[in-house]
Structures are given as structure tokens and as C-alpha cells.
Design a protein around this motif. Structure first.
Motif, PDB file in Angstrom:
ATOM      1  N   LEU A   1      -0.985  44.897  37.659  1.00 18.93           N
ATOM      2  CA  LEU A   1      -0.827  43.774  36.744  1.00 18.93           C
ATOM      3  C   LEU A   1       0.616  43.305  36.771  1.00 18.93           C
ATOM      4  N   ILE A   2       0.802  42.015  36.970  1.00 22.47           N
ATOM      5  CA  ILE A   2       2.136  41.415  36.961  1.00 22.47           C
ATOM      6  C   ILE A   2       2.209  40.468  35.776  1.00 22.47           C
ATOM      7  N   VAL A   3       3.108  40.732  34.852  1.00 21.74           N
ATOM      8  CA  VAL A   3       3.213  39.933  33.633  1.00 21.74           C
ATOM      9  C   VAL A   3       4.627  39.381  33.505  1.00 21.74           C
ATOM     10  N   ASP A   4       4.730  38.320  32.726  1.00 26.10           N
ATOM     11  CA  ASP A   4       6.025  37.719  32.416  1.00 26.10           C
ATOM     12  C   ASP A   4       6.443  38.194  31.025  1.00 26.10           C
ATOM     13  N   ALA A   5       7.598  38.820  30.944  1.00 25.16           N
ATOM     14  CA  ALA A   5       8.041  39.394  29.673  1.00 25.16           C
ATOM     15  C   ALA A   5       8.172  38.341  28.578  1.00 25.16           C
ATOM     16  N   THR A   6       8.430  37.098  28.953  1.00 25.03           N
ATOM     17  CA  THR A   6       8.629  36.051  27.947  1.00 25.03           C
ATOM     18  C   THR A   6       7.346  35.713  27.197  1.00 25.03           C
ATOM     19  N   ASP A   7       6.185  36.159  27.700  1.00 20.57           N
ATOM     20  CA  ASP A   7       4.917  35.877  27.029  1.00 20.57           C
ATOM     21  C   ASP A   7       4.614  36.857  25.904  1.00 20.57           C
ATOM     22  N   TYR A   8       5.432  37.903  25.764  1.00 23.17           N
ATOM     23  CA  TYR A   8       5.096  38.986  24.841  1.00 23.17           C
ATOM     24  C   TYR A   8       6.130  39.124  23.728  1.00 23.17           C
ATOM     25  N   THR A   9       5.663  39.633  22.586  1.00 23.95           N
ATOM     26  CA  THR A   9       6.536  39.895  21.437  1.00 23.95           C
ATOM     27  C   THR A   9       6.259  41.308  20.937  1.00 23.95           C
ATOM     28  N   GLU A  10       6.984  41.689  19.904  1.00 18.96           N
ATOM     29  CA  GLU A  10       6.738  42.985  19.276  1.00 18.96           C
ATOM     30  C   GLU A  10       5.391  42.968  18.565  1.00 18.96           C
ATOM     31  N   ALA A  11       4.700  44.090  18.555  1.00 18.38           N
ATOM     32  CA  ALA A  11       3.388  44.181  17.918  1.00 18.38           C
ATOM     33  C   ALA A  11       3.472  43.772  16.452  1.00 18.38           C
ATOM     34  N   GLY A  12       2.484  43.000  16.001  1.00 23.77           N
ATOM     35  CA  GLY A  12       2.439  42.562  14.617  1.00 23.77           C
ATOM     36  C   GLY A  12       2.949  41.153  14.409  1.00 23.77           C
ATOM     37  N   TYR A  13       3.468  40.519  15.487  1.00 24.60           N
ATOM     38  CA  TYR A  13       3.977  39.158  15.378  1.00 24.60           C
ATOM     39  C   TYR A  13       3.147  38.226  16.250  1.00 24.60           C
TER      40      TYR A  13
ATOM     41  N   LYS B   1       1.415  37.690  22.359  1.00 24.23           N
ATOM     42  CA  LYS B   1       0.847  38.898  22.932  1.00 24.23           C
ATOM     43  C   LYS B   1       1.721  40.098  22.589  1.00 24.23           C
ATOM     44  N   SER B   2       1.070  41.228  22.346  1.00 20.45           N
ATOM     45  CA  SER B   2       1.818  42.467  22.111  1.00 20.45           C
ATOM     46  C   SER B   2       1.840  43.283  23.397  1.00 20.45           C
ATOM     47  N   SER B   3       2.710  44.285  23.428  1.00 19.47           N
ATOM     48  CA  SER B   3       2.825  45.112  24.634  1.00 19.47           C
ATOM     49  C   SER B   3       1.527  45.843  24.939  1.00 19.47           C
ATOM     50  N   ASP B   4       0.750  46.200  23.904  1.00 18.74           N
ATOM     51  CA  ASP B   4      -0.521  46.892  24.136  1.00 18.74           C
ATOM     52  C   ASP B   4      -1.511  46.028  24.908  1.00 18.74           C
ATOM     53  N   ASP B   5      -1.364  44.713  24.800  1.00 18.71           N
ATOM     54  CA  ASP B   5      -2.265  43.820  25.530  1.00 18.71           C
ATOM     55  C   ASP B   5      -2.126  43.992  27.043  1.00 18.71           C
ATOM     56  N   MET B   6      -0.950  44.428  27.510  1.00 25.16           N
ATOM     57  CA  MET B   6      -0.768  44.677  28.949  1.00 25.16           C
ATOM     58  C   MET B   6      -1.756  45.730  29.443  1.00 25.16           C
TER      59      MET B   6
ATOM     60  N   VAL C   1      22.450  38.442  14.465  1.00 28.35           N
ATOM     61  CA  VAL C   1      22.574  39.486  13.453  1.00 28.35           C
ATOM     62  C   VAL C   1      21.181  39.851  12.951  1.00 28.35           C
ATOM     63  N   GLY C   2      20.870  41.136  12.909  1.00 30.39           N
ATOM     64  CA  GLY C   2      19.560  41.567  12.422  1.00 30.39           C
ATOM     65  C   GLY C   2      18.637  41.974  13.548  1.00 30.39           C
ATOM     66  N   HIS C   3      17.380  42.191  13.215  1.00 30.94           N
ATOM     67  CA  HIS C   3      16.384  42.663  14.162  1.00 30.94           C
ATOM     68  C   HIS C   3      15.800  41.493  14.941  1.00 30.94           C
ATOM     69  N   ASP C   4      15.884  41.576  16.258  1.00 33.62           N
ATOM     70  CA  ASP C   4      15.386  40.514  17.135  1.00 33.62           C
ATOM     71  C   ASP C   4      13.994  40.910  17.620  1.00 33.62           C
ATOM     72  N   ILE C   5      12.964  40.313  17.007  1.00 32.89           N
ATOM     73  CA  ILE C   5      11.587  40.732  17.304  1.00 32.89           C
ATOM     74  C   ILE C   5      11.162  40.338  18.711  1.00 32.89           C
ATOM     75  N   SER C   6      11.700  39.248  19.229  1.00 31.29           N
ATOM     76  CA  SER C   6      11.239  38.768  20.533  1.00 31.29           C
ATOM     77  C   SER C   6      11.948  39.462  21.678  1.00 31.29           C
ATOM     78  N   ARG C   7      13.083  40.094  21.435  1.00 32.75           N
ATOM     79  CA  ARG C   7      13.843  40.719  22.510  1.00 32.75           C
ATOM     80  C   ARG C   7      13.938  42.235  22.310  1.00 32.75           C
ATOM     81  N   GLU C   8      14.770  42.650  21.374  1.00 31.61           N
ATOM     82  CA  GLU C   8      14.938  44.075  21.133  1.00 31.61           C
ATOM     83  C   GLU C   8      13.612  44.719  20.721  1.00 31.61           C
ATOM     84  N   GLY C   9      12.834  44.016  19.898  1.00 30.15           N
ATOM     85  CA  GLY C   9      11.548  44.561  19.466  1.00 30.15           C
ATOM     86  C   GLY C   9      10.599  44.778  20.626  1.00 30.15           C
ATOM     87  N   PHE C  10      10.600  43.844  21.583  1.00 32.94           N
ATOM     88  CA  PHE C  10       9.725  44.003  22.748  1.00 32.94           C
ATOM     89  C   PHE C  10      10.180  45.178  23.603  1.00 32.94           C
TER      90      PHE C  10
END
Length: 376
Positions: free
Chosen positions: A27-39, A42-47, A89-98
Motif C-alpha cells: 500500500l502506497i499512501v500520501d501522508a497529507t491525506d491522514y490526520t490523528e485519530a479522532g479528527y 483518515k486516521s492512521s488505522d485506516d492504512m 504553539v500547542g498540539h499540532d493534530i495534522s503533523r505531530e499527532g499523525f
């Protein structure tokens, strides 16, 4: 494994070939399509569930069992787009969270083979809960899945190559997260400028360099294998066009053949296109744009005409519009006058002195007459 290298240099293709050789779902995925779970997104589990969909089997459980037995590969491309933004500043759900979500997958996590948020998944989960001892049947472990992340690690400011160059420039020193420098040794200070200009700094990248770029230390620490790809040279691009089975040259020849036109591409034309593509610095992807700029007009004009052969030479590649108009017995001046009238409603009148001037201008600038007319 982490693969770094310029865009279009073959990172994704290498993983595809690896999957074919191992004969496992890839499976080849683009990281930009995914976010942290709960937002939202797509979540990482979808991979994992998407990888299961690619496995052989008549049911999801059979597909999941295949992955459990034989394994699979997940390539997360553009991971550099998920690097931490130091200005945020703060928690970055789309980057650090992923990144943290991917970290959990690499650390061996059990994931539901059904989407827990879909009505069908919730129904099957309720049915399984009624059967004691079988609640974990619909889970899959990521233990047998190989995770590969990759990216170009390029950005307007402070890209990976710049970070590595700065470290090497200080002869083995280490640059801390806050930008301060720690001396670790002494060097001769001698550098070969010509060699350094052609040097691939990706292969010199270490864990500290990736961390300073923006990847989490925990993620980098769990990716012990760091690899790289080189920027494709002119010779590499020539081989891609000449020797590959599905080369872009073969594709164009088949398209012309569909209209009864036999096309022949000269070696000098291949060399010219390779040189132009190399200058664009986007490796193999540049071949498409270069050939499109050369042959698009021929694809529209020649089908349905009396032409049955087309020889693509280096002269045609350099001046495609002029060559096409010459083949069609049309003057570039008359063609420009006609297009100018259609666009602006004004009819231009050019005497012989104008045509002579334009021809001399095009020759002096080494450009085609059609481009010279537009520029002037």
C-alpha cells in the motif's frame, strides 16, 4: 525504513518493485491525506484496513489472515509534510499527532479490520460481542507489516540538505534543536567546491538531522534503517526513455500509430529532452512536461491529415511550432496574425522588413519564430 531523496527520483517506484518481488500486498499512501485519530480525515488505522483490502481472499477475515501470515508493506510518502512546525504553539493534530499515530503502528498495535465508525462495522462488532471468546477475531496485529516512510524533505527554508550541509561545514559538529552549535572535533577545513556541488547530502543525514527537520525523536529512533536515492542524471533519463518497457516514447508512438502515423524518435531528440528534463530538477516527472510541450500540437494537427510518418529530431524538439507550421505549409507569421485577430479583433499587417527582423531576432536568441513573435 526511511527513504529520502529529490522528487521524481524513484522512491515510490522502488517500493512498488520491492512489493512485487516479495509478492505481498503493498500500500502506497500520501501522508497529507491522514490526520490523528479522532479528527476529521483518515486516521492512521485506516492504512491497515486499506492494506487488508489489497490482500487475496473472499472475506475480510481471510484477507486479514493472509496479511498475518505473509505480511505486507505500507509506504507512507510525503512524510516530510508532516514535520513539526516550529512556529506553531500547542498540539499540532495534522503533523505531530499523525507522527505519533504512525509511531504506535510501528510499535506493534492491534487494529480492527472493520471500520469501527461505519454502520456495518458496528453491526458486526455487536454480533461478535454476543459470542464469548471471539471478540479479538476481528483484530489484526501490525507485527508482520513493514513500514517505510519517505519524502523529499525539501522546503523553502531550512530543508534537510541545508541542515546536513551546515553540520558538515563545521567539520563534524552537532547542531542542537535550538540552533546552537556543539563542537565535536576538528577538521582540515579543505573542501572541493566542484565535488560538494554535486554531492548527495541525503546519504549523510543522521538521526539528529531528521529530528531538527521536524520529525519526532521517538519516530526517528524506531526507524533504524535510513536510505536515500540520488538525483537522476541525464544518462538516467535517457535510459528511462530508451530502455523501459512502458517508456513515454513508446506511449507516444502507440498514440500516433492509432491514427495511422508511424513516428520515429531520433537519438539526438532523446538526448535533447533528457537535458531539458535534467535542468528542471524534478527528475523523471519532468519528462512528461517536456514531451507534452513538444508533441501536443502534433497530436492535434496531424491525425486526419495526409501525413503518415513523423520523424522527431532535435530540431523539431527545439522548434516544434515552426516545424509543424512548415509541415502544414503555413507561415508562422500568417498563423500569428490569425490568432492575434481571433484574440483581440485586430488584424496585423507585416511587411518583409518585419519578417526579416523577427527571423534575425529568433536566430540571435536561439528560439523559434513563433515564440519570437509572441515575445516581441
Amino acid at each position: 525504513t526511511i527513504i529520502a531523496g529529490p522528487s521524481g527520483s524513484g522512491k515510490t517506484y522502488s517500493v512498488e518493485v520491492l512489493g512485487d518481488l516479495l509478492e505481498v500486498p503493498t500500500l502506497i499512501v500520501d501522508a497529507t491525506d491522514y490526520t490523528e485519530a479522532g479528527y476529521v480525515g483518515k486516521s492512521s488505522d485506516d492504512m491497515i484496513r486499506e492494506l487488508i483490502d489489497m490482500a487475496p481472499g473472499s472475506s475480510r477475515q481471510e484477507k486479514a489472515d493472509f496479511v498475518n501470515r505473509h505480511g505486507g508493506i505500507i509506504f507512507i510518502d510525503e512524510i516530510d509534510k508532516k514535520a513539526k512546525d516550529k512556529g506553531l504553539v500547542g498540539h499540532d493534530i495534522s503533523r505531530e499527532g499523525f507522527q505519533r499515530a504512525v509511531l504506535k503502528l510501528i510499535e506493534r498495535k492491534h487494529v480492527s479490520i472493520e471500520n469501527p465508525y461505519s454502520p456495518a462495522g458496528q453491526f458486526r462488532e455487536a454480533m461478535r460481542n454476543q459470542q464469548r471468546g471471539k471478540k479479538q477475531d476481528n483484530m489484526i496485529s501490525t507485527e508482520k507489516i513493514l513500514f517505510i516512510v519517505g519524502g523529499s524533505f525539501q522546503r523553502p527554508n531550512n530543508d534537510l540538505e541545508t541542515i546536513v550541509k551546515e553540520r558538515i561545514k563545521h567539520q563534524g559538529g552537532r547542531i542542537r534543536e535550538d540552533g546552537s552549535f556543539m563542537v565535536m572535533g576538528f577538521g582540515t577545513g579543505k573542501t572541493d567546491k566542484d565535488t560538494k556541488d554535486l554531492w548527495n547530502y541525503y546519504k549523510e543525514a543522521g538521526a539528529d538531522d531528521y529530528i531538527r527537520f521536524g520529525l519526532l525523536p521517538e519516530l526517528v529512533g524506531r526507524i533504524p534503517i535510513r536510505s536515500y536515492v540520488n538525483l537522476l542524471s541525464k544518462n538516467d533519463l535517457v535510459r528511462i526513455m530508451r530502455d523501459t518497457e512502458d517508456s513515454i516514447i513508446n506511449q507516444y508512438q502507440q498514440e500516433f500509430q492509432a491514427f495511422g502515423i508511424v513516428s520515429d524518435v531520433a537519438e539526438s531528440a532523446i538526448e535533447y529532452v533528457a537535458e531539458q528534463a535534467e535542468n528542471k530538477k524534478t527528475c523523471a516527472r519532468a519528462l512528461v512536461s517536456v514531451w507534452e510541450s513538444i508533441l501536443t500540437d502534433f497530436q492535434f494537427e496531424l491525425p486526419g491529415s495526409h501525413f503518415k510518418e513523423l520523424t522527431v529530431s532535435d530540431n523539431l524538439c527545439k522548434k516544434p511550432k515552426d516545424v509543424l507550421l512548415e509541415m502544414l505549409k503555413r507561415s508562422p507569421f500568417l498563423d500569428y496574425i490569425e490568432s492575434f485577430k481571433k484574440e483581440f479583433g485586430i488584424e496585423l499587417v507585416m511587411d518583409e522588413k518585419v519578417e526579416t527582423y523577427v527571423n534575425d531576432y529568433a536566430r540571435e536568441k536561439e528560439m523559434q519564430v513563433s515564440d519570437a513573435l509572441r515575445e516581441l
